[in-house]
Design a protein around this motif. Sequence first.
Motif, short mmCIF file in Angstrom:
data_model
loop_
_atom_site.label_atom_id
_atom_site.label_comp_id
_atom_site.label_asym_id
_atom_site.label_seq_id
_atom_site.Cartn_x
_atom_site.Cartn_y
_atom_site.Cartn_z
N MET A 24 -16.22 -23.47 7.21
CA MET A 24 -15.50 -22.50 6.36
C MET A 24 -14.05 -22.49 6.85
O MET A 24 -13.78 -22.29 8.03
N ALA A 25 -13.11 -22.75 5.94
CA ALA A 25 -11.69 -22.77 6.32
C ALA A 25 -11.24 -21.36 6.67
O ALA A 25 -11.75 -20.37 6.12
N PRO A 26 -10.28 -21.25 7.59
CA PRO A 26 -9.77 -19.92 7.94
C PRO A 26 -9.05 -19.30 6.75
O PRO A 26 -8.19 -19.94 6.14
N MET A 27 -9.42 -18.08 6.41
CA MET A 27 -8.76 -17.42 5.27
C MET A 27 -8.47 -15.95 5.57
O MET A 27 -9.39 -15.14 5.70
N THR A 28 -7.20 -15.65 5.66
CA THR A 28 -6.75 -14.27 5.88
C THR A 28 -7.18 -13.39 4.73
O THR A 28 -6.98 -13.74 3.57
N PRO A 102 -13.02 -18.25 16.36
CA PRO A 102 -11.91 -17.44 15.85
C PRO A 102 -10.70 -18.35 15.67
O PRO A 102 -10.51 -19.28 16.46
N GLN A 103 -9.90 -18.09 14.64
CA GLN A 103 -8.64 -18.82 14.54
C GLN A 103 -7.54 -17.96 15.16
O GLN A 103 -7.20 -16.90 14.62
N LEU A 104 -7.03 -18.39 16.30
CA LEU A 104 -6.07 -17.59 17.06
C LEU A 104 -4.66 -17.84 16.52
O LEU A 104 -4.21 -18.99 16.42
N PHE A 169 -6.88 -23.00 17.42
CA PHE A 169 -5.50 -22.51 17.49
C PHE A 169 -4.81 -22.85 16.16
O PHE A 169 -4.92 -23.99 15.68
N HIS A 170 -4.11 -21.86 15.62
CA HIS A 170 -3.41 -22.06 14.35
C HIS A 170 -2.03 -22.64 14.65
O HIS A 170 -1.10 -21.92 15.01
N GLY A 171 -1.93 -23.95 14.49
CA GLY A 171 -0.66 -24.63 14.74
C GLY A 171 -0.05 -25.17 13.46
O GLY A 171 0.70 -26.15 13.50
N ALA A 172 -0.38 -24.54 12.33
CA ALA A 172 0.03 -25.08 11.02
C ALA A 172 0.97 -24.12 10.29
O ALA A 172 1.24 -23.01 10.74
N HIS A 173 1.48 -24.58 9.14
CA HIS A 173 2.00 -23.75 8.05
C HIS A 173 3.25 -22.93 8.34
O HIS A 173 3.59 -22.06 7.56
N GLY A 174 3.93 -23.16 9.48
CA GLY A 174 5.16 -22.41 9.73
C GLY A 174 4.98 -21.21 10.63
O GLY A 174 5.88 -20.37 10.74
N SER A 294 -10.86 -32.39 7.93
CA SER A 294 -9.96 -32.37 6.79
C SER A 294 -10.20 -31.09 5.99
O SER A 294 -11.11 -30.31 6.28
N VAL A 295 -9.40 -30.90 4.97
CA VAL A 295 -9.47 -29.69 4.13
C VAL A 295 -8.61 -29.93 2.90
O VAL A 295 -7.75 -30.80 2.91
N GLY A 296 -8.83 -29.13 1.88
CA GLY A 296 -7.89 -29.12 0.76
C GLY A 296 -8.52 -29.33 -0.60
O GLY A 296 -8.84 -30.45 -0.99
N SER A 297 -8.76 -28.23 -1.30
CA SER A 297 -9.23 -28.26 -2.69
C SER A 297 -10.61 -28.91 -2.84
O SER A 297 -10.88 -29.52 -3.88
N VAL A 298 -11.46 -28.77 -1.84
CA VAL A 298 -12.83 -29.30 -1.99
C VAL A 298 -13.52 -28.55 -3.14
O VAL A 298 -13.54 -27.32 -3.16
N GLY A 299 -14.04 -29.32 -4.07
CA GLY A 299 -14.78 -28.75 -5.19
C GLY A 299 -13.92 -28.11 -6.26
O GLY A 299 -14.43 -27.58 -7.24
N ALA A 334 -13.37 -28.80 5.90
CA ALA A 334 -13.33 -27.34 5.74
C ALA A 334 -13.24 -27.01 4.25
O ALA A 334 -12.56 -27.70 3.49
N VAL A 335 -13.94 -25.96 3.88
CA VAL A 335 -13.97 -25.52 2.49
C VAL A 335 -13.45 -24.08 2.47
O VAL A 335 -13.97 -23.23 3.20
N GLY A 336 -12.41 -23.85 1.69
CA GLY A 336 -11.79 -22.54 1.66
C GLY A 336 -12.22 -21.74 0.45
O GLY A 336 -13.26 -21.08 0.42
N ARG A 337 -11.41 -21.87 -0.61
CA ARG A 337 -11.59 -20.96 -1.76
C ARG A 337 -12.94 -21.10 -2.45
O ARG A 337 -13.48 -20.11 -2.96
C1 LIG Z 1 -6.71 -16.32 0.72
C2 LIG Z 1 -6.34 -17.43 1.67
C3 LIG Z 1 -6.00 -17.11 2.97
C4 LIG Z 1 -5.70 -18.13 3.89
N1 LIG Z 1 -5.45 -17.80 5.21
C5 LIG Z 1 -5.31 -18.79 6.14
C6 LIG Z 1 -5.27 -18.48 7.53
O1 LIG Z 1 -5.40 -17.34 7.97
N2 LIG Z 1 -5.11 -19.52 8.39
C7 LIG Z 1 -4.99 -20.81 7.96
O2 LIG Z 1 -4.84 -21.72 8.78
N3 LIG Z 1 -5.05 -21.12 6.64
C8 LIG Z 1 -5.26 -20.15 5.74
N4 LIG Z 1 -5.43 -20.47 4.41
C9 LIG Z 1 -5.51 -21.89 4.02
C10 LIG Z 1 -6.97 -22.35 3.99
O3 LIG Z 1 -7.53 -22.38 5.29
C11 LIG Z 1 -7.12 -23.74 3.36
O4 LIG Z 1 -6.45 -24.68 4.15
C12 LIG Z 1 -6.57 -23.82 1.95
O5 LIG Z 1 -7.03 -22.72 1.18
C13 LIG Z 1 -7.01 -25.12 1.29
O6 LIG Z 1 -8.41 -25.19 1.23
P1 LIG Z 1 -9.19 -24.87 -0.15
O7 LIG Z 1 -8.49 -25.65 -1.20
O8 LIG Z 1 -10.60 -25.33 0.12
O9 LIG Z 1 -9.07 -23.40 -0.40
C14 LIG Z 1 -5.70 -19.47 3.47
C15 LIG Z 1 -6.01 -19.77 2.15
C16 LIG Z 1 -6.35 -18.78 1.26
C17 LIG Z 1 -6.72 -19.14 -0.15
#
Ligand SMILES: Cc1cc2nc3c(=O)[nH]c(=O)nc-3n(C[C@H](O)[C@H](O)[C@H](O)COP(=O)(O)O)c2cc1C
Length: 369
Positions: A24-28, A102-104, A169-174, A294-299, A334-337
């Motif tokens: 499960m991808a980390p999602m705030t 946990p994602q720190l 560890f969250h080392g991504a996205h700025g 990997s990750v990104g728009s699975v499904g 990883a699968v997010g949304r």
């Molecule tokens: C609501 C939401 C919250 C997110 N929060 C985080 C976060 O806390 N940490 C992180 O590394 N990525 C976060 N992401 C990015 C996701 O982990 C993931 O990389 C991104 O959604 C692409 O995967 P998906 O297309 O399967 O959703 C978030 C994405 C969404 C949609």
Amino acid sequence: MSDTQVLFRPITIRNTTFKNRLAMAPMTRGFSPDGVPGDNVRDYYARRAAADVGLIISEGTLVHREGAADNSNYPLFWGDKPLQGWKNVIDAVHLNDGKMAPQLWHLGMMRKPGTGHFPDAPTDGPSGITLKGKKIFEEPSISDVEAMAQAYVDAAADAVRLGFDAIEFHGAHGYLIHNFFCDVTNKRTDRFGGTLVDRARFAIDIIKETRKVVGDTPIILRWSQWHQVDYTSRLTSSLDELAPFLEAIAASGVDMLHASQRRYWEPEFPEIDGKDGLNLAGWCKKITGLPSMSVGSVGLGGDFFGAFAGEGAKTRPITDLIERMERDEFDMIAVGRALLQDPNWVTKVKEGRLDELQPYDASAIKTLY
Ligand SMILES: Cc1cc2nc3c(=O)[nH]c(=O)nc-3n(C[C@H](O)[C@H](O)[C@H](O)COP(=O)(O)O)c2cc1C
């Protein structure tokens, strides 16, 4: 056996075996008032654990720096009440046969000063420079930077004490670790700045010190080329520069690289291996020999504006994901949304019920638990 079974091979990272390749991808979510994850958060993760997710990565949870966040509903990973909340989460995940990291997290220069649990606390960053290159405070001293690094290490030690199965560890996205990687935000001239390899020093120190306190617990580093305010930005477009950067990080003792990209099917260097070439996680694995995720728009596919990632409004077949897994291009996905939308997404894939997978409805996010 359906084709999807390739996703259901167990994988052992260091001393821990995960039952399948789906994380499960980390999602705030911002549903932890005053930083304390409550029963709703516990149930949200337990539901995914009960539905076959191999590794749950929590939403970003904050290390102990008061200026780490810009929203007081984000969960803290320090202090008695938040840690008790996380203990309830991991116990519930284990009761449901799941595993979790946990994602720190520390927002670093992505935080708007004056916000979060402690609005008066100073923001942390390598050089006091925003992602757009504007200097807003003086560069912190070396001992300040070491204290920032120590906050991640302390949180990792607490994670192991609570019983978590891995650490990310969250080392991504700025965010903070990424701010050190990036030459716009990191202008330091001491050992935390310089070339891209030098700018990896902050992450490397964190990983090395963490290893001393977590023993064999797997350590994952999530990183990305881009930052959230500009998806087209890249830490580097040069493989010659990327390779030593990743090799230096691998030498720190990290166990897995989690390469964040918006669409897993997009090649990182199409000029080298074509339009079906390796994605970023594929290059991480090829360069370092480490397992990668990997990750990104699975499904998910179709046009979708305003979502965090690339797609969402329609479903997209996972045939090419299965092919990439069969080739062992990367080791986990990883699968997010899709998993936010449907807690049973992994079970459905496992049982070959692909026609039951749903698109993502961003407008319903507040109701998705
Ligand atoms: C609501 C939401 C919250 C997110 N929060 C985080 C976060 O806390 N940490 C992180 O590394 N990525 C976060 N992401 C990015 C996701 O982990 C993931 O990389 C991104 O959604 C692409 O995967 P998906 O297309 O399967 O959703 C978030 C994405 C969404 C949609």
